[in-house]
Scaffold this motif. Structure first.
Motif, PDB file in Angstrom:
ATOM      1  N   ILE A 162       0.865  -1.199   0.000  1.00 30.81           N
ATOM      2  CA  ILE A 162       0.000   0.000   0.000  1.00 30.81           C
ATOM      3  C   ILE A 162       0.885   1.227   0.000  1.00 30.81           C
ATOM      4  CG2 ILE A 162      -1.564   1.421   1.360  1.00 30.81           C
ATOM      5  CD1 ILE A 162      -2.936  -0.883   2.374  1.00 30.81           C
ATOM      6  N   GLY A 163       0.589   2.161  -0.886  1.00 23.92           N
ATOM      7  CA  GLY A 163       1.306   3.441  -0.878  1.00 23.92           C
ATOM      8  C   GLY A 163       0.441   4.486  -0.208  1.00 23.92           C
ATOM      9  N   LEU A 164       1.009   5.197   0.742  1.00 29.73           N
ATOM     10  CA  LEU A 164       0.283   6.304   1.394  1.00 29.73           C
ATOM     11  C   LEU A 164       0.878   7.591   0.841  1.00 29.73           C
ATOM     12  CD1 LEU A 164       0.386   4.922   5.064  1.00 29.73           C
ATOM     13  CD2 LEU A 164      -1.481   4.708   3.422  1.00 29.73           C
ATOM     14  N   VAL A 165       0.142   8.245  -0.042  1.00 30.07           N
ATOM     15  CA  VAL A 165       0.653   9.444  -0.705  1.00 30.07           C
ATOM     16  C   VAL A 165      -0.014  10.661  -0.079  1.00 30.07           C
ATOM     17  CG1 VAL A 165       0.710  10.695  -2.896  1.00 30.07           C
ATOM     18  CG2 VAL A 165       1.099   8.222  -2.854  1.00 30.07           C
ATOM     19  N   VAL A 166       0.805  11.504   0.536  1.00 37.28           N
ATOM     20  CA  VAL A 166       0.250  12.658   1.245  1.00 37.28           C
ATOM     21  C   VAL A 166       0.436  13.898   0.388  1.00 37.28           C
ATOM     22  CG1 VAL A 166       0.319  13.995   3.363  1.00 37.28           C
ATOM     23  CG2 VAL A 166       0.839  11.561   3.431  1.00 37.28           C
ATOM     24  N   ALA A 167      -0.680  14.385  -0.152  1.00 41.46           N
ATOM     25  CA  ALA A 167      -0.624  15.569  -1.021  1.00 41.46           C
ATOM     26  C   ALA A 167      -1.123  16.779  -0.253  1.00 41.46           C
ATOM     27  CB  ALA A 167      -1.476  15.333  -2.264  1.00 41.46           C
ATOM     28  N   GLU A 168      -0.635  16.950   0.956  1.00 40.43           N
ATOM     29  CA  GLU A 168      -1.037  18.101   1.774  1.00 40.43           C
ATOM     30  C   GLU A 168       0.207  18.840   2.219  1.00 40.43           C
ATOM     31  OE1 GLU A 168      -3.688  15.241   4.147  1.00 40.43           O
ATOM     32  OE2 GLU A 168      -4.608  17.184   4.515  1.00 40.43           O
ATOM     33  N   GLU A 169       0.034  20.122   2.554  1.00 37.71           N
ATOM     34  CA  GLU A 169       1.191  20.928   2.931  1.00 37.71           C
ATOM     35  C   GLU A 169       1.679  20.595   4.326  1.00 37.71           C
ATOM     36  OE1 GLU A 169       2.883  23.207   0.898  1.00 37.71           O
ATOM     37  OE2 GLU A 169       1.644  22.185  -0.600  1.00 37.71           O
ATOM     38  N   MET A 199      -0.281  -2.751   8.713  1.00 33.81           N
ATOM     39  CA  MET A 199       0.436  -3.976   9.007  1.00 33.81           C
ATOM     40  C   MET A 199      -0.357  -4.890   9.901  1.00 33.81           C
ATOM     41  SD  MET A 199       4.292  -2.667   8.957  1.00 33.81           S
ATOM     42  CE  MET A 199       4.008  -1.770  10.447  1.00 33.81           C
ATOM     43  N   ALA A 200      -1.166  -4.313  10.806  1.00 32.19           N
ATOM     44  CA  ALA A 200      -1.996  -5.133  11.694  1.00 32.19           C
ATOM     45  C   ALA A 200      -3.014  -5.921  10.884  1.00 32.19           C
ATOM     46  CB  ALA A 200      -2.702  -4.248  12.713  1.00 32.19           C
ATOM     47  N   VAL A 201      -3.480  -5.335   9.809  1.00 29.82           N
ATOM     48  CA  VAL A 201      -4.503  -5.971   8.981  1.00 29.82           C
ATOM     49  C   VAL A 201      -3.890  -7.036   8.065  1.00 29.82           C
ATOM     50  CG1 VAL A 201      -5.630  -5.248   6.823  1.00 29.82           C
ATOM     51  CG2 VAL A 201      -6.378  -4.305   8.992  1.00 29.82           C
ATOM     52  N   GLY A 202      -2.570  -6.981   7.892  1.00 30.01           N
ATOM     53  CA  GLY A 202      -1.885  -8.030   7.135  1.00 30.01           C
ATOM     54  C   GLY A 202      -1.171  -7.566   5.884  1.00 30.01           C
ATOM     55  N   VAL A 203      -1.032  -6.251   5.697  1.00 33.28           N
ATOM     56  CA  VAL A 203      -0.311  -5.756   4.523  1.00 33.28           C
ATOM     57  C   VAL A 203       1.182  -5.862   4.803  1.00 33.28           C
ATOM     58  CG1 VAL A 203       0.121  -3.717   3.111  1.00 33.28           C
ATOM     59  CG2 VAL A 203      -2.177  -4.172   3.974  1.00 33.28           C
ATOM     60  N   SER A 204       1.944  -6.414   3.854  1.00 36.46           N
ATOM     61  CA  SER A 204       3.358  -6.649   4.174  1.00 36.46           C
ATOM     62  C   SER A 204       4.300  -5.523   3.793  1.00 36.46           C
ATOM     63  CB  SER A 204       3.855  -7.962   3.557  1.00 36.46           C
ATOM     64  OG  SER A 204       3.121  -8.287   2.436  1.00 36.46           O
ATOM     65  N   TYR A 205       3.840  -4.576   2.969  1.00 36.00           N
ATOM     66  CA  TYR A 205       4.752  -3.533   2.512  1.00 36.00           C
ATOM     67  C   TYR A 205       3.979  -2.221   2.495  1.00 36.00           C
ATOM     68  CZ  TYR A 205       8.895  -2.059  -0.171  1.00 36.00           C
ATOM     69  OH  TYR A 205      10.063  -1.477  -0.588  1.00 36.00           O
ATOM     70  N   VAL A 206       4.465  -1.250   3.236  1.00 32.68           N
ATOM     71  CA  VAL A 206       3.796   0.056   3.270  1.00 32.68           C
ATOM     72  C   VAL A 206       4.806   1.111   2.881  1.00 32.68           C
ATOM     73  CG1 VAL A 206       2.516   1.700   4.682  1.00 32.68           C
ATOM     74  CG2 VAL A 206       2.334  -0.735   5.175  1.00 32.68           C
ATOM     75  N   SER A 207       4.455   1.954   1.934  1.00 33.76           N
ATOM     76  CA  SER A 207       5.359   3.064   1.636  1.00 33.76           C
ATOM     77  C   SER A 207       4.651   4.377   1.922  1.00 33.76           C
ATOM     78  CB  SER A 207       5.853   3.010   0.192  1.00 33.76           C
ATOM     79  OG  SER A 207       4.768   2.965  -0.682  1.00 33.76           O
ATOM     80  N   VAL A 208       5.460   5.359   2.327  1.00 35.97           N
ATOM     81  CA  VAL A 208       4.947   6.676   2.679  1.00 35.97           C
ATOM     82  C   VAL A 208       5.619   7.678   1.754  1.00 35.97           C
ATOM     83  CG1 VAL A 208       4.800   8.409   4.511  1.00 35.97           C
ATOM     84  CG2 VAL A 208       4.673   5.979   5.088  1.00 35.97           C
ATOM     85  N   TYR A 209       4.840   8.593   1.184  1.00 40.18           N
ATOM     86  CA  TYR A 209       5.392   9.514   0.174  1.00 40.18           C
ATOM     87  C   TYR A 209       4.787  10.898   0.308  1.00 40.18           C
ATOM     88  CZ  TYR A 209       6.189  11.434  -4.564  1.00 40.18           C
ATOM     89  OH  TYR A 209       6.556  12.208  -5.634  1.00 40.18           O
ATOM     90  N   ASP A 210       5.624  11.909   0.146  1.00 41.69           N
ATOM     91  CA  ASP A 210       5.130  13.276  -0.052  1.00 41.69           C
ATOM     92  C   ASP A 210       6.051  13.912  -1.077  1.00 41.69           C
ATOM     93  OD1 ASP A 210       6.871  15.686   1.584  1.00 41.69           O
ATOM     94  OD2 ASP A 210       7.297  13.579   2.084  1.00 41.69           O
ATOM     95  N   HIS A 211       5.525  14.806  -1.900  1.00 38.92           N
ATOM     96  CA  HIS A 211       6.310  15.233  -3.066  1.00 38.92           C
ATOM     97  C   HIS A 211       7.389  16.253  -2.742  1.00 38.92           C
ATOM     98  CE1 HIS A 211       3.391  18.513  -3.050  1.00 38.92           C
ATOM     99  NE2 HIS A 211       4.160  19.175  -3.880  1.00 38.92           N
ATOM    100  N   HIS A 212       7.429  16.728  -1.442  1.00 45.16           N
ATOM    101  CA  HIS A 212       8.545  17.595  -1.057  1.00 45.16           C
ATOM    102  C   HIS A 212       9.703  16.765  -0.527  1.00 45.16           C
ATOM    103  CE1 HIS A 212       6.476  21.450  -1.479  1.00 45.16           C
ATOM    104  NE2 HIS A 212       5.412  20.863  -0.990  1.00 45.16           N
ATOM    105  N   GLY A 213       9.428  15.470  -0.276  1.00 51.93           N
ATOM    106  CA  GLY A 213      10.486  14.627   0.292  1.00 51.93           C
ATOM    107  C   GLY A 213      10.725  14.891   1.774  1.00 51.93           C
TER     108      GLY A 213
END
Lengths: 288, 335
Positions: free
Chosen positions: A95-102, A117-131
């Motif tokens: 699952i990718g969590l893309v945060v498009a907020e300031e 992860m509790a629900v069973g997803v094995s890979y989580v990525s977190v992203y924002d376009h400012h880095g």
């Protein structure tokens, strides 16, 4: 005449923004107002206007509104989340969590990572376009560990996460990792990585190791995954009012389902689970 | 039925168009025209009729875009993945394409009058030769028109397109036109099939699916994405207006994000150039570190020569691509 059209246009956009804000506000209120009567009334009042955000609420999610807050503890929460995951027809591997907020909220993101992860997803990525998440990687990691303790109790052994830093992964060719992985990504992992892989291939061609005709989709794909082994995200949950991927992993998102939530701030487990349910119900024909 | 629909908007549509055009308008809209088969099932038609209706809707949408002053439209007509469908359906779709492109050739005058430039993007050598030839004729016939642009993605996926761009750059390296260190985001963009178009401002997918299905993944990284649940053959002028309003609401934030990305790109290019200079000076130098002025001069000189190299390469690439189409056209003359 042009002035009149301009004024009407401004009014139109203002109305749409007000509607969005009202729907968002009501979403939060409805969660606290119990009773189907209130839900139906509000839905009826907003009928002329598309209320797509409400459709995500299905029976399963409604039952679980307040059990986060009752005193049953981490154990029962964990087992509820695990059974929620099992109840879904399909669960995304990534699952990718893309945060498009300031403004970014580390606690809310950490909560979502732990829920995923509790629900069973094995890979989580977190992203924002400012880095910004990537720049403050260690802060986010601490917050995730803290929320893991809060939400799932202090039993570390059940849930070991690999918090991968920015930079190259160690080669994991024959190792099957059983631990969920959290990755913090930035625009550098997108087009820039593709360019670096392209440069590498061109260097090989320059040194006459390959010919240009040898370059194939699978070759480029393998090269991209060599330095950063990121599986394709099946689901991206995008937070914020901006309807764009903002540079998130262009190569990897060819078949990704996109679900939008208005904000990552004060997001609830139900919001996230609703997105998972939506993903579970979708049917990919893969060209056929 | 024709590609070009004549006809004005009705009064209400005209007023709405004028209101929308008071705000920022997308210059390039991309469509994933999804839902033809579901439409056929819903209306109890044959699948083939669903696709025909889909084409008619495309022609109508182009008319609306013309009235909304949207000069460029890209559509996803046939994916490489669609070859997996039954032989009957694939042959039907290729036949439909053949028919429509042949019809296009008959409308030469009309296309000239409206200044429509048709481009077909994709791995065209996956298509039957006769279809390639018809497509080539349409492309060559309209290539100098410049009032509005229709890009049809046929036998296309984004990953193939990006890989092809990398292959072209590798070809450039093989030919000695460019160096591997010249590879950059900007150069890759120039090597895509869509290099003659600006990136889409707005991407619309119909039928309720919320994925990109390997369409313009590189080009839409900073585009406004709008997913609409209407089936493509039922698409209306109001659906298009709704999507444009979404674009206008997102306009400022997306512009900001694009600007940020452009700045980062420029910085990366500068770093790459500096790295090349540093290496070059090290080889040339006699052990003493070069002074700032010498580095600056070397950097300027390097940047200018790199840009010249790249321009020559891009000219050669353009020539290669134009030759591909003209060769296909001349093959038709001979047969």
């Amino acid at each position: 005449m042009a002035l009149l059209y301009g004024l009407i246009w401004r009014l139109l956009l203002a109305l749409v923004r007000i509607k969005r804000a009202t729907v968002s506000w009501l979403r939060v209120r409805l969660r606290t107002w119990k009773g189907r009567f209130w839900q139906r009334t509000m839905a009826a009042l907003l009928l002329p206007v598309p209320v797509s955000e409400f459709k995500q609420k299905k029976a399963g999610a409604d039952q679980s509104s307040d059990s986060d807050r009752d005193g049953k503890g981490a154990g029962s929460r964990r087992s509820r989340w695990i059974s929620d995951g099992i109840s879904l027809e399909k669960l995304p591997v990534h699952i990718g969590l893309v945060v498009a907020e300031e403004e970014l909220s580390y606690t809310d993101i950490a909560n979502m990572v732990v829920w995923c992860m509790a629900v069973g997803v094995s890979y989580v990525s977190v992203y924002d376009h400012h880095g910004i998440f990537q720049k403050n990687n260690s802060w986010l990691q601490e917050e995730i560990v803290r929320q893991q303790h809060n939400l799932l109790g202090g039993d570390d052994s059940t849930f070991n996460m690999e918090l991968l830093k920015n930079g190259t992964d160690k080669p994991q060719h024959f190792v099957v990792s059983c631990r969920p992985v959290v990755k913090v990504l930035s625009p550098e992992d997108g087009k820039h990585s593709i360019v670096q892989a392209a440069r590498k291939l061109c260097h090989s061609v320059e040194k006459k190791e390959w010919s240009s005709k040898d370059i194939s989709v699978s070759m480029l794909d393998v090269l991209l995954r060599e330095s950063k082994n990121i599986p394709d995200p099946e689901l991206v949950v995008k937070f914020g009012p901006v309807n764009s991927t903002l540079g998130f992993l262009p190569w990897h998102i060819r078949l990704t389902e996109f679900v939008s939530l208005p904000s990552h701030k004060n997001v609830s487990y139900e919001d996230l689970f609703g997105s998972l349910q939506r993903y579970s119900a979708c049917h990919q024909r893969l060209g056929q | 039925m024709s590609w070009i629909r004549e006809g004005e908007l009705n009064l209400l549509e005209k007023i709405s168009a004028n209101i929308l055009m008071a705000g920022p308008m997308p210059k390039h809209v991309a469509f994933i025209m999804d839902g033809n088969r579901r439409f056929a099932r819903k209306k109890k038609l044959e699948r083939h009729d669903g696709h025909m209706q889909g084409f008619n809707k495309l022609a109508e949408t182009l008319r609306w875009c013309k009235h909304l002053n949207i000069p460029e439209v890209t559509v996803y007509a046939f994916s490489i993945e669609n070859f997996k469908r039954s032989k009957e359906e694939v042959d039907g779709l290729l036949d439909l394409a053949r028919q429509k492109f042949e019809r296009l050739l008959e409308e030469q005058e009309n296309l000239e009058k409206h200044g429509v430039c048709i481009r077909v993007l994709g791995d065209l050598n996956m298509l039957p030769l006769d279809l390639q030839q018809v497509i080539a004729k349409a492309v060559v016939m309209t290539k100098n028109h410049n009032k509005c642009f229709l890009n049809v993605c046929f036998a296309y996926t984004s990953r193939y397109e990006i890989t092809n761009a990398v292959r072209e750059m590798a070809w450039g390296v093989e030919q000695g036109l460019i160096k591997a260190s010249d590879v950059s985001e900007a150069l890759l963009s120039e090597c895509l099939y869509s290099n003659n178009s600006p990136n889409p401002d707005l991407l619309i997918r119909t039928s309720g699916e919320v994925r990109l299905s390997d369409f313009l993944l590189w080009q839409t990284s900073h585009s406004c994405l709008v997913f609409q649940s209407v089936l493509w053959p039922e698409y209306s002028f109001w659906n298009l207006c709704e999507a444009i309003v979404q674009y206008q609401l997102n306009h400022k934030s997306i512009q900001k994000a694009r600007e940020l990305h452009r700045e980062e790109q420029a910085l990366q290019q500068l770093e790459a150039d500096c790295a090349c200079i540093a290496e070059h000076l090290q080889h040339q130098g006699n052990g003493k570190p070069a002074d700032a002025q010498r580095r600056q001069e070397a950097l300027q000189h390097y940047t200018v020569t790199r840009e010249e190299r790249v321009q020559d390469f891009l000219q050669a690439l353009k020539h290669k691509r134009d030759t591909f189409f003209t060769n296909l056209c001349s093959e038709t003359v001979l047969t």
